[in-house]
Design a protein around this motif. Structure first.
Motif, short mmCIF file in Angstrom:
data_model
loop_
_atom_site.label_atom_id
_atom_site.label_comp_id
_atom_site.label_asym_id
_atom_site.label_seq_id
_atom_site.Cartn_x
_atom_site.Cartn_y
_atom_site.Cartn_z
N GLU A 285 0.72 -1.42 -0.04
CA GLU A 285 0.05 0.16 0.19
C GLU A 285 0.98 1.36 -0.03
OE1 GLU A 285 1.69 -0.36 3.87
OE2 GLU A 285 0.46 -1.90 2.98
N TYR A 286 0.29 2.44 -0.33
CA TYR A 286 0.64 3.60 -0.09
C TYR A 286 0.07 4.41 0.81
CZ TYR A 286 2.94 8.13 -1.44
OH TYR A 286 3.57 9.43 -1.58
N TYR A 287 0.67 4.73 1.93
CA TYR A 287 -0.11 5.35 2.94
C TYR A 287 -0.57 6.77 2.71
CZ TYR A 287 0.43 1.21 6.02
OH TYR A 287 0.28 -0.04 6.68
N THR A 288 -1.60 7.22 3.24
CA THR A 288 -2.05 8.60 2.96
C THR A 288 -2.78 9.19 3.98
OG1 THR A 288 -4.32 8.55 2.07
CG2 THR A 288 -2.40 7.96 0.49
N SER A 289 -3.01 10.51 3.78
CA SER A 289 -3.84 11.12 5.07
C SER A 289 -5.28 11.71 4.56
CB SER A 289 -2.82 12.00 5.74
OG SER A 289 -2.65 13.19 4.92
N ARG A 290 -5.47 11.10 3.33
CA ARG A 290 -6.51 11.59 2.54
C ARG A 290 -7.94 11.13 3.46
NH1 ARG A 290 -6.52 9.31 -3.22
NH2 ARG A 290 -6.58 7.32 -1.69
N PRO A 291 -9.07 11.82 3.14
CA PRO A 291 -10.25 11.39 3.83
C PRO A 291 -10.78 10.25 2.99
CG PRO A 291 -10.73 13.51 2.58
CD PRO A 291 -9.14 13.30 2.60
N GLU A 292 -10.13 9.94 1.77
CA GLU A 292 -10.87 8.68 1.30
C GLU A 292 -10.17 7.49 1.99
OE1 GLU A 292 -10.41 11.50 -2.13
OE2 GLU A 292 -9.27 11.31 -0.25
N ASN A 293 -9.13 7.77 2.55
CA ASN A 293 -8.35 6.63 3.44
C ASN A 293 -8.32 6.63 4.77
OD1 ASN A 293 -6.03 6.97 0.96
ND2 ASN A 293 -7.14 4.92 1.25
N VAL A 294 -8.87 7.57 5.77
CA VAL A 294 -8.89 7.82 7.02
C VAL A 294 -10.00 8.91 7.31
CG1 VAL A 294 -6.95 9.38 7.20
CG2 VAL A 294 -7.84 8.23 9.20
N ILE A 295 -11.11 8.79 8.08
CA ILE A 295 -12.22 9.65 8.48
C ILE A 295 -12.83 8.90 9.65
CG2 ILE A 295 -14.04 8.44 6.95
CD1 ILE A 295 -13.43 11.98 6.87
N ILE A 296 -13.69 10.00 10.17
CA ILE A 296 -14.19 9.77 11.46
C ILE A 296 -15.82 9.93 11.25
CG2 ILE A 296 -14.67 10.24 13.88
CD1 ILE A 296 -11.91 11.15 14.23
N SER A 297 -16.59 8.97 11.26
CA SER A 297 -18.13 9.35 10.97
C SER A 297 -19.08 8.44 11.95
CB SER A 297 -18.46 8.96 9.49
OG SER A 297 -18.38 7.80 9.02
N ASN A 298 -20.05 9.01 12.43
CA ASN A 298 -21.10 8.26 13.17
C ASN A 298 -20.37 7.48 14.48
OD1 ASN A 298 -23.17 8.73 11.17
ND2 ASN A 298 -22.20 7.16 9.80
N GLY A 299 -19.38 8.27 14.76
CA GLY A 299 -18.86 7.76 16.33
C GLY A 299 -17.79 7.02 15.98
N THR A 300 -17.19 6.36 14.89
CA THR A 300 -16.16 5.52 14.76
C THR A 300 -15.06 6.05 13.57
OG1 THR A 300 -17.01 4.38 12.99
CG2 THR A 300 -17.47 3.71 15.31
N LEU A 301 -13.75 5.73 14.00
CA LEU A 301 -12.83 6.13 12.99
C LEU A 301 -12.75 4.90 11.98
CD1 LEU A 301 -10.00 7.47 12.27
CD2 LEU A 301 -8.96 5.58 13.56
#
Length: 359
Positions: A166-182
């Protein structure tokens, strides 16, 4: 002539006696004798556990203990407590134990006089320390993770030492908080020369701790080649390198062998295919949340899933596991442990309800 000779001898003797007398008298007046300093004695130590009652004989859970120390002829004291030495100029000390639970602590107290002479005694105390949170992220605010708590490793990292894909990013496509969970998402896509993207979050430079309990409540991704993890690295990794810094893997699971959690430790001579490891079956790990935890002390590291103990590692002063460590959450793809990626893989999510660290 004989009488005169006798008189001369008596006169000489009187002169000698007079000199000796004057010399002794002069020595006494000079004050050259070292004064005698009395040795410390009658050392007493009173131990008061804060909040101690009949109902709570080991204290109120604060972990605080007050010592009143006294000794005749003493000007200073040393207290060896909880692996630390406290130097005191008075006989009062309040100390706060931090390891949760009820434990007996041995204590050595020494009293010193001005000449460095000392007297020592030993005692012990039972103390209850309530579990309390040192750090946590409940992931209850939608959007990007809190940058005061988390940073990112980005890029390919040349496979991060594991031949990961993988290529690690900090994009919202790859990491986001929604509805109380990461949600950390691995995606099959062409990106910066890699065939997959994902995210790797860490608290390095923002939070680290020494001893305590670290836990994550998580639901694992599905798919061959997925490799989610919750783990820790020693703060000194930039100077000491790996594995001298130490590594503690609390949660590791792979999609090619679902519903199995691996907990492992890596250290010099015991890295790579480490013998310090154990597994536990975790039914429905991809459809239900489970709590993965490690309780860490100078004596050992205990690993749990849903509070079921399944592995205990015997810690000692010779291991790297006696310094501050930081936390990592990531979802890798493939690699030495993740294995072959399912050709039909498109996306998978590592979902985290919270991360908590206790004393």
């Amino acid at each position: 002539m004989k009488i005169n000779s006798h008189i001369k001898k008596l006169g000489f003797l009187a002169i000698v006696l007079s000199f000796v007398s004057q010399s002794c008298s002069g020595g006494n007046d000079s004050g050259d004798e070292t004064p005698v300093i009395a040795a410390p004695s009658n050392l007493s130590v009173q131990v008061d556990v804060i909040g101690k009652t009949v109902a709570n004989p080991d204290g109120d859970g604060s972990g605080k203990v007050h010592f009143t120390i006294n000794a005749a002829n003493a000007i200073s004291y040393k207290v060896l407590i909880d692996g630390q030495t406290k130097d005191l100029t008075t006989g009062d000390l309040t100390y706060e134990f931090t390891a949760s639970g009820t434990k007996n602590y041995p204590i050595i107290v020494s009293a010193y006089n001005a000449a460095g002479q000392f007297v020592s005694t030993t005692t012990s105390v039972n103390v209850f320390v309530a579990r309390k949170i040192l750090w946590a992220d409940e992931f209850d605010v939608d959007g990007a993770p809190n940058t005061a708590k988390w940073g990112y490793n980005t890029g390919t990292g040349d496979g991060w030492g594991n031949n990961e894909l993988e290529y690690y990013t900090s994009r919202p496509e790859n990491v986001i908080i929604s509805n109380g969970t990461l949600k950390i998402k691995a995606i099959k896509e062409e990106y910066m020369g890699s065939h997959y993207t994902s995210a790797r979050m860490l608290t390095k430079g923002k939070f680290s701790f020494k001893y305590g309990r670290a836990e994550v409540r998580a639901k694992l991704p599905v798919g061959g080649g997925t490799w989610p993890a919750f783990w820790m690295l020693g703060d000194n990794i930039d100077t000491a390198g790996w594995p001298l810094c130490g590594e503690v893997d609390i949660l590791e699971s792979v999609g090619n062998n679902p519903n199995v959690n691996h907990s492992s430790l890596h250290s010099p001579g015991r890295s790579g295919n480490t013998p310090d490891t154990a597994i536990i079956t975790v039914p429905n790990s991809a459809t239900e949340f489970h709590v993965y935890a490690a309780e860490w002390s100078a004596e050992g590291i205990k690993f749990y899933v849903d509070d079921k103990l399944f592995y205990t590692y015997a810690n000692s002063a010779t291991t790297p596991f006696n310094q501050n460590f930081f936390l990592i959450l990531n979802l890798a793809m493939g690699g030495n442990f993740g294995g072959t990626v399912d050709p039909n893989f498109t996306t998978a999510t590592f979902e985290v309800d919270y991360v908590r660290v206790f004393n």
